[in-house]
Motif scaffolding. Structure first.
Motif, mmCIF file in Angstrom:
data_model
loop_
_atom_site.group_PDB
_atom_site.id
_atom_site.type_symbol
_atom_site.label_atom_id
_atom_site.label_comp_id
_atom_site.label_asym_id
_atom_site.label_seq_id
_atom_site.Cartn_x
_atom_site.Cartn_y
_atom_site.Cartn_z
ATOM 1 N N GLU A 66 0.663 -1.281 0.118
ATOM 2 C CA GLU A 66 0.160 0.148 0.470
ATOM 3 C C GLU A 66 1.113 0.962 -0.081
ATOM 4 O O GLU A 66 0.570 2.555 -0.823
ATOM 5 N N CYS A 67 2.319 1.467 0.261
ATOM 6 C CA CYS A 67 2.800 2.238 1.143
ATOM 7 C C CYS A 67 4.157 2.315 -0.572
ATOM 8 O O CYS A 67 4.365 3.773 0.178
ATOM 9 N N SER A 68 3.890 1.381 -1.007
ATOM 10 C CA SER A 68 4.879 1.708 -1.874
ATOM 11 C C SER A 68 5.163 2.681 -2.259
ATOM 12 O O SER A 68 4.109 2.943 -3.526
ATOM 13 N N GLY A 69 6.472 3.699 -3.125
ATOM 14 C CA GLY A 69 6.535 4.934 -3.793
ATOM 15 C C GLY A 69 6.124 5.993 -2.480
ATOM 16 O O GLY A 69 6.567 6.557 -3.219
ATOM 17 N N ARG A 70 5.253 5.714 -1.568
ATOM 18 C CA ARG A 70 5.737 6.976 -0.321
ATOM 19 C C ARG A 70 6.834 7.120 -0.061
ATOM 20 O O ARG A 70 7.743 6.089 0.140
ATOM 21 N N LEU A 71 7.192 8.617 0.585
ATOM 22 C CA LEU A 71 8.564 8.695 1.567
ATOM 23 C C LEU A 71 8.231 8.406 2.257
ATOM 24 O O LEU A 71 6.891 8.295 2.901
ATOM 25 N N VAL A 72 9.147 8.018 3.053
ATOM 26 C CA VAL A 72 9.665 7.636 4.179
ATOM 27 C C VAL A 72 10.628 7.881 5.463
ATOM 28 O O VAL A 72 11.233 8.407 3.907
ATOM 29 N N GLY A 98 15.606 11.909 9.523
ATOM 30 C CA GLY A 98 15.725 12.055 7.957
ATOM 31 C C GLY A 98 16.548 11.140 7.043
ATOM 32 O O GLY A 98 18.059 10.649 8.310
ATOM 33 N N PRO A 99 17.511 11.007 6.276
ATOM 34 C CA PRO A 99 16.638 11.950 5.011
ATOM 35 C C PRO A 99 15.467 10.505 4.919
ATOM 36 O O PRO A 99 14.939 9.510 5.322
ATOM 37 N N ARG A 100 14.731 10.961 3.480
ATOM 38 C CA ARG A 100 13.231 10.468 3.195
ATOM 39 C C ARG A 100 13.731 9.637 1.518
ATOM 40 O O ARG A 100 15.068 10.116 1.190
ATOM 41 N N ARG A 101 13.605 8.795 1.775
ATOM 42 C CA ARG A 101 13.303 7.448 0.340
ATOM 43 C C ARG A 101 12.428 7.675 0.487
ATOM 44 O O ARG A 101 11.423 7.186 1.062
ATOM 45 N N ALA A 102 11.874 6.603 -0.926
ATOM 46 C CA ALA A 102 10.740 6.237 -1.750
ATOM 47 C C ALA A 102 11.012 4.610 -0.516
ATOM 48 O O ALA A 102 11.892 4.535 -1.080
#
Length: 61
Positions: A21-27, A33-37
């Protein structure tokens, strides 16, 4: 955690569904941080997502 893109998590249908469901969203990989898809094959990103959405218990071998 398997580290495989087609099977990122073994044994839990709920966790697999959350990752899909969360694939591709930033985490956030850490508190600042850092943020990564989210890529299901990226172990660090999957663990970061699980830490944000669930309670993660570390198992020592």
């Amino acid at each position: 955690m398997t580290g495989q893109a087609d099977r990122p998590v073994a044994g839990s249908a709920r966790v697999r569904a959350l990752v899909e469901e969360c694939s591709g969203r930033l985490v956030l990989l850490g508190p600042l941080g850092p943020r990564r898809a989210l890529d299901p094959g990226d172990r660090r990103a999957v663990v970061a997502l699980l830490r944000q959405r669930t309670r993660v218990l570390e198992q020592r071998e």
